[in-house]
Design an enzyme around this catalytic site. Structure first.
Site, PDB file in Angstrom:
ATOM      1  N   PHE A   1     -14.887   4.290   8.140  1.00 60.12           N
ATOM      2  CA  PHE A   1     -13.734   4.283   7.513  1.00 60.12           C
ATOM      3  C   PHE A   1     -12.982   4.520   6.289  1.00 60.12           C
ATOM      4  O   PHE A   1     -12.269   4.507   5.094  1.00 60.12           O
ATOM      5  CB  PHE A   1     -12.932   3.763   7.788  1.00 60.12           C
ATOM      6  CG  PHE A   1     -12.831   2.106   7.540  1.00 60.12           C
ATOM      7  CD1 PHE A   1     -12.387   1.455   6.383  1.00 60.12           C
ATOM      8  CD2 PHE A   1     -13.587   1.297   9.258  1.00 60.12           C
ATOM      9  CE1 PHE A   1     -12.790   0.103   6.067  1.00 60.12           C
ATOM     10  CE2 PHE A   1     -14.481   0.153   8.810  1.00 60.12           C
ATOM     11  CZ  PHE A   1     -13.634  -0.735   6.997  1.00 60.12           C
TER      12      PHE A   1
ATOM     13  N   ARG B   1      -2.519 -14.548   4.823  1.00 58.28           N
ATOM     14  CA  ARG B   1      -2.968 -13.564   5.680  1.00 58.28           C
ATOM     15  C   ARG B   1      -2.558 -13.837   6.548  1.00 58.28           C
ATOM     16  O   ARG B   1      -1.998 -12.851   7.995  1.00 58.28           O
ATOM     17  CB  ARG B   1      -4.918 -13.697   5.627  1.00 58.28           C
ATOM     18  CG  ARG B   1      -5.357 -13.788   4.632  1.00 58.28           C
ATOM     19  CD  ARG B   1      -6.052 -12.418   5.003  1.00 58.28           C
ATOM     20  NE  ARG B   1      -6.346 -11.586   5.685  1.00 58.28           N
ATOM     21  CZ  ARG B   1      -6.914 -10.764   5.781  1.00 58.28           C
ATOM     22  NH1 ARG B   1      -7.423  -9.926   4.572  1.00 58.28           N
ATOM     23  NH2 ARG B   1      -7.363 -10.352   7.076  1.00 58.28           N
TER      24      ARG B   1
ATOM     25  N   TYR C   1     -12.539  -1.603  -3.012  1.00 56.67           N
ATOM     26  CA  TYR C   1     -13.323  -1.955  -1.127  1.00 56.67           C
ATOM     27  C   TYR C   1     -14.610  -1.701  -1.528  1.00 56.67           C
ATOM     28  O   TYR C   1     -14.928  -1.358  -0.169  1.00 56.67           O
ATOM     29  CB  TYR C   1     -12.713  -0.968  -0.962  1.00 56.67           C
ATOM     30  CG  TYR C   1     -11.217  -1.263  -0.109  1.00 56.67           C
ATOM     31  CD1 TYR C   1     -10.868  -1.975   0.474  1.00 56.67           C
ATOM     32  CD2 TYR C   1     -10.768  -0.332  -1.311  1.00 56.67           C
ATOM     33  CE1 TYR C   1      -9.010  -2.595   0.779  1.00 56.67           C
ATOM     34  CE2 TYR C   1      -8.901  -0.857  -0.403  1.00 56.67           C
ATOM     35  CZ  TYR C   1      -8.256  -1.901   0.018  1.00 56.67           C
ATOM     36  OH  TYR C   1      -6.708  -2.028   0.382  1.00 56.67           O
TER      37      TYR C   1
ATOM     38  N   ARG D   1       2.487  -6.662   8.949  1.00 54.97           N
ATOM     39  CA  ARG D   1       2.034  -5.617   9.448  1.00 54.97           C
ATOM     40  C   ARG D   1       2.385  -4.859  10.994  1.00 54.97           C
ATOM     41  O   ARG D   1       2.809  -4.151  11.242  1.00 54.97           O
ATOM     42  CB  ARG D   1       0.739  -5.993   9.783  1.00 54.97           C
ATOM     43  CG  ARG D   1      -0.265  -5.737   8.335  1.00 54.97           C
ATOM     44  CD  ARG D   1      -1.210  -6.392   7.906  1.00 54.97           C
ATOM     45  NE  ARG D   1      -2.631  -6.099   7.321  1.00 54.97           N
ATOM     46  CZ  ARG D   1      -3.868  -6.466   6.780  1.00 54.97           C
ATOM     47  NH1 ARG D   1      -4.205  -7.279   7.080  1.00 54.97           N
ATOM     48  NH2 ARG D   1      -4.152  -5.562   5.795  1.00 54.97           N
TER      49      ARG D   1
ATOM     50  N   ASN E   1      -2.131   0.294   6.762  1.00 58.25           N
ATOM     51  CA  ASN E   1      -1.667  -0.936   7.258  1.00 58.25           C
ATOM     52  C   ASN E   1      -0.519  -2.413   6.150  1.00 58.25           C
ATOM     53  O   ASN E   1      -0.198  -2.930   6.577  1.00 58.25           O
ATOM     54  CB  ASN E   1      -2.265  -2.204   8.125  1.00 58.25           C
ATOM     55  CG  ASN E   1      -3.587  -2.327   6.768  1.00 58.25           C
ATOM     56  OD1 ASN E   1      -3.385  -2.258   5.889  1.00 58.25           O
ATOM     57  ND2 ASN E   1      -4.612  -3.034   7.271  1.00 58.25           N
TER      58      ASN E   1
ATOM     59  N   HIS F   1      -1.700  -5.430   0.913  1.00 58.79           N
ATOM     60  CA  HIS F   1      -3.201  -6.282   1.316  1.00 58.79           C
ATOM     61  C   HIS F   1      -3.674  -7.993   1.152  1.00 58.79           C
ATOM     62  O   HIS F   1      -2.521  -7.951   0.676  1.00 58.79           O
ATOM     63  CB  HIS F   1      -3.839  -5.730  -0.255  1.00 58.79           C
ATOM     64  CG  HIS F   1      -5.271  -6.455   0.073  1.00 58.79           C
ATOM     65  ND1 HIS F   1      -6.699  -6.173   0.532  1.00 58.79           N
ATOM     66  CD2 HIS F   1      -5.535  -7.310  -0.918  1.00 58.79           C
ATOM     67  CE1 HIS F   1      -7.254  -6.891  -0.253  1.00 58.79           C
ATOM     68  NE2 HIS F   1      -6.578  -7.915  -1.171  1.00 58.79           N
TER      69      HIS F   1
ATOM     70  N   THR G   1      -5.751  -7.560  11.064  1.00 61.92           N
ATOM     71  CA  THR G   1      -5.458  -6.015   9.983  1.00 61.92           C
ATOM     72  C   THR G   1      -4.694  -4.900  10.898  1.00 61.92           C
ATOM     73  O   THR G   1      -4.550  -3.901  10.612  1.00 61.92           O
ATOM     74  CB  THR G   1      -7.441  -5.268  10.208  1.00 61.92           C
ATOM     75  OG1 THR G   1      -7.490  -7.004   9.733  1.00 61.92           O
ATOM     76  CG2 THR G   1      -7.817  -4.701   9.252  1.00 61.92           C
TER      77      THR G   1
ATOM     78  N   GLU H   1     -10.116 -10.049  -7.175  1.00 65.68           N
ATOM     79  CA  GLU H   1      -8.660  -8.748  -7.104  1.00 65.68           C
ATOM     80  C   GLU H   1      -7.405  -9.053  -8.329  1.00 65.68           C
ATOM     81  O   GLU H   1      -7.225  -7.798  -8.631  1.00 65.68           O
ATOM     82  CB  GLU H   1      -7.713  -9.186  -5.548  1.00 65.68           C
ATOM     83  CG  GLU H   1      -9.273  -8.341  -4.744  1.00 65.68           C
ATOM     84  CD  GLU H   1      -9.357  -8.717  -3.535  1.00 65.68           C
ATOM     85  OE1 GLU H   1     -10.230  -8.636  -2.534  1.00 65.68           O
ATOM     86  OE2 GLU H   1      -8.076  -9.135  -3.232  1.00 65.68           O
TER      87      GLU H   1
ATOM     88  N   LYS I   1       0.978  -1.005  -0.014  1.00 65.81           N
ATOM     89  CA  LYS I   1      -0.118  -0.274   0.446  1.00 65.81           C
ATOM     90  C   LYS I   1       0.871   0.930  -0.094  1.00 65.81           C
ATOM     91  O   LYS I   1       1.678   1.446   0.483  1.00 65.81           O
ATOM     92  CB  LYS I   1      -0.702  -0.171   1.353  1.00 65.81           C
ATOM     93  CG  LYS I   1      -2.058  -1.126   0.625  1.00 65.81           C
ATOM     94  CD  LYS I   1      -2.885  -1.299   2.528  1.00 65.81           C
ATOM     95  CE  LYS I   1      -3.650  -2.283   2.351  1.00 65.81           C
ATOM     96  NZ  LYS I   1      -5.006  -2.552   3.600  1.00 65.81           N
TER      97      LYS I   1
HETATM   98  N1  UDP Z   1      -9.393   0.027   7.630  1.00 63.39           N
HETATM   99  C1  UDP Z   1      -9.842   0.925   8.145  1.00 63.39           C
HETATM  100  N2  UDP Z   1     -10.263   0.387   9.619  1.00 63.39           N
HETATM  101  C2  UDP Z   1     -10.600  -0.211  10.532  1.00 63.39           C
HETATM  102  C3  UDP Z   1     -10.749  -1.300   9.458  1.00 63.39           C
HETATM  103  C4  UDP Z   1      -9.752  -1.382   8.310  1.00 63.39           C
HETATM  104  O1  UDP Z   1      -8.903   1.861   8.413  1.00 63.39           O
HETATM  105  O2  UDP Z   1     -11.562  -0.236  11.188  1.00 63.39           O
HETATM  106  C5  UDP Z   1      -9.229  -0.259   6.249  1.00 63.39           C
HETATM  107  C6  UDP Z   1      -7.601  -1.286   6.680  1.00 63.39           C
HETATM  108  O3  UDP Z   1      -6.531  -0.186   5.434  1.00 63.39           O
HETATM  109  C7  UDP Z   1      -7.692  -2.852   5.740  1.00 63.39           C
HETATM  110  C8  UDP Z   1      -8.926  -2.052   4.698  1.00 63.39           C
HETATM  111  O4  UDP Z   1      -9.401  -0.681   5.144  1.00 63.39           O
HETATM  112  O5  UDP Z   1      -6.573  -3.283   5.639  1.00 63.39           O
HETATM  113  C9  UDP Z   1     -10.186  -3.453   4.324  1.00 63.39           C
HETATM  114  O6  UDP Z   1     -10.350  -4.003   5.855  1.00 63.39           O
HETATM  115  P1  UDP Z   1     -10.291  -5.817   6.405  1.00 63.39           P
HETATM  116  O7  UDP Z   1     -11.565  -5.351   6.966  1.00 63.39           O
HETATM  117  O8  UDP Z   1     -10.742  -6.094   4.808  1.00 63.39           O
HETATM  118  O9  UDP Z   1      -9.158  -5.883   6.220  1.00 63.39           O
HETATM  119  P2  UDP Z   1      -7.441  -6.586   5.871  1.00 63.39           P
HETATM  120  O10 UDP Z   1      -8.710  -8.175   5.209  1.00 63.39           O
HETATM  121  O11 UDP Z   1      -6.958  -6.082   5.149  1.00 63.39           O
HETATM  122  O12 UDP Z   1      -7.462  -7.297   6.779  1.00 63.39           O
HETATM  123 MG    MG Z   2     -10.342  -7.492   3.470  1.00 59.57          MG
END
Ligand code: UDP
Ligand code: MG
Length: 139
Positions: free
Chosen positions: A59, A87, A51, A104, A114, A117, A93, A128, A11
């Site tokens: 957010f 993952r 997204y 992360r 973070n 992705h 996250t 994707e 990112k």
């Molecule tokens: N995100 C955020 N605030 C939150 C949760 C997620 O800004 O409370 C952002 C963060 O960059 C995250 C992305 O939104 O990676 C997608 O969220 P997701 O829950 O899918 O998390 P991921 O799959 O990336 O772990």
């Molecule tokens: Mg996700």
């Protein structure tokens, strides 16, 4: 059916901080083969579509702003059990909750910025990957 491929983005925060090489090194050392890769930048429309599942979340606007503010590295990765193993490699996250040694934990600042992705299912990995790459760009 497991496809053994996943999709990742390094990112804008990771690219800005000069972490591309270190993160790719960790990905390679963890047994992932790079199937496709490019430096690119998402438009607002791209990020809103990518997204879309989060469009109702509080957010969302900040997420779109963040993901479009500079270049990213988009890549498709191959390995047995790729989606789940990647993952695990990236960690939770929120980097505060991420396990020691995860990408992360090592490179991310906050739950929003973070660093990386990782797709959450085989189905989304395929969607994707196709969002960023044509068939001729995947090897
Ligand atoms: N995100 C955020 N605030 C939150 C949760 C997620 O800004 O409370 C952002 C963060 O960059 C995250 C992305 O939104 O990676 C997608 O969220 P997701 O829950 O899918 O998390 P991921 O799959 O990336 O772990
Ligand atoms: Mg996700």
């Amino acid at each position: 059916m497991a496809t053994n491929r996943t999709f990742t983005m390094l990112k804008p925060d990771a690219v800005e901080k000069g972490h591309i090489g270190a993160i790719l090194e960790k990905i390679s050392a963890s047994g992932f083969r790079i199937v496709a890769m490019k430096l690119t930048q998402m438009t607002t429309k791209d990020a809103q579509a990518f997204y879309a599942i989060h469009s109702e979340r509080p957010f969302f606007a900040d997420l779109v702003e963040y993901m479009t503010r500079g270049p990213i590295v988009a890549a498709v990765l191959e390995k047995d059990n790729a989606v789940e193993d990647f993952r695990t490699l990236i960690g939770a996250t929120n980097p505060a909750d991420a396990a020691e040694g995860t990408i992360r934990k090592m490179f991310a600042e906050s739950i929003s910025e973070n660093a990386v992705h990782g797709s959450d299912s085989d189905e989304n990995a395929a969607i994707e990957s196709a969002f960023h790459f044509s068939g001729r760009e995947m090897f």
